[in-house]
Enzyme design. Sequence first.
Site, PDB file in Angstrom:
ATOM      1  N   ASP A   9      -5.067  11.411   0.871  1.00 22.30           N
ATOM      2  CA  ASP A   9      -4.674  11.627  -0.524  1.00 22.30           C
ATOM      3  C   ASP A   9      -5.546  12.738  -1.095  1.00 22.30           C
ATOM      4  OD1 ASP A   9      -3.089   9.467  -0.031  1.00 22.30           O
ATOM      5  OD2 ASP A   9      -3.993   8.144  -1.520  1.00 22.30           O
ATOM      6  N   ASP A 131       7.928   2.738  -4.190  1.00 19.64           N
ATOM      7  CA  ASP A 131       6.657   2.201  -4.688  1.00 19.64           C
ATOM      8  C   ASP A 131       6.978   1.026  -5.600  1.00 19.64           C
ATOM      9  OD1 ASP A 131       5.402   4.279  -3.333  1.00 19.64           O
ATOM     10  OD2 ASP A 131       5.538   5.611  -5.047  1.00 19.64           O
TER      11      ASP A 131
END
Length: 239
Positions: A9, A131
């Site tokens: 990330d 998500d």
Amino acid sequence: MIEIIPAIDIIDGKCVRLSQGDYDSKKVYNENPVEVAKEFEANGVRRLHVVDLDGAASHHVVNHRVLEQIATRTSLIVDFGGGVKSDEDLKIAFESGAQMVTGGSVAVKDPELFCHWLEVYGSEKIILGADVKEHKIAVNGWKDESACELFPFLEDYINKGIQKVICTDISCDGMLKGPSIDLYKEMLEKFPNLYLMASGGVSNVDDIIALNEAGVPGVIFGKALYEGHITLKDLRIFL
């Protein structure tokens, strides 16, 4: 055998992790994501999940230079997500070296555009990002909850040709408390041909073994590696 997919990330060009998608919880693990990727590759990893967290927050791809460096300096198969909201974003991601691109918010907010990408690039290159928070799809870097229920959302896109889904249970992500195995089992019971990549909550090798035993095709994780709960040596049984 389950496919091992470490995550990198990125914020400000650095390798970071968040907890439950909270940007204020940011922890920098390495100033140089390329070095992290090279270490993964040196230990037998073949696949990488790269998330542009700046992009997710600002609604357009930001860290494509990092993607480009990872793609040119390793032979890892990279899927890229975060901020891919337009044709231009998608083009930048592919031109920067992503072999696959994940679309999450765009699939909720602009299904016509996402379906167009699916038609043009095919289901091998376009991944659906689901998500989830309490069975609802979250968007905009997880800051907002949509009205979309998980299973109808998945069914709709599977009927349109989606084959690969990354599902992150936000309540688990970065918490090192174990993945949502029951949720993933339920998904695979309903959609047995889905190439499901489970993301969020992996805390140790036993979690990966449990996902493998549940029939989950792929697993994405980061914090457990960066915090030392899983070592690259531990992963060799899967590689």
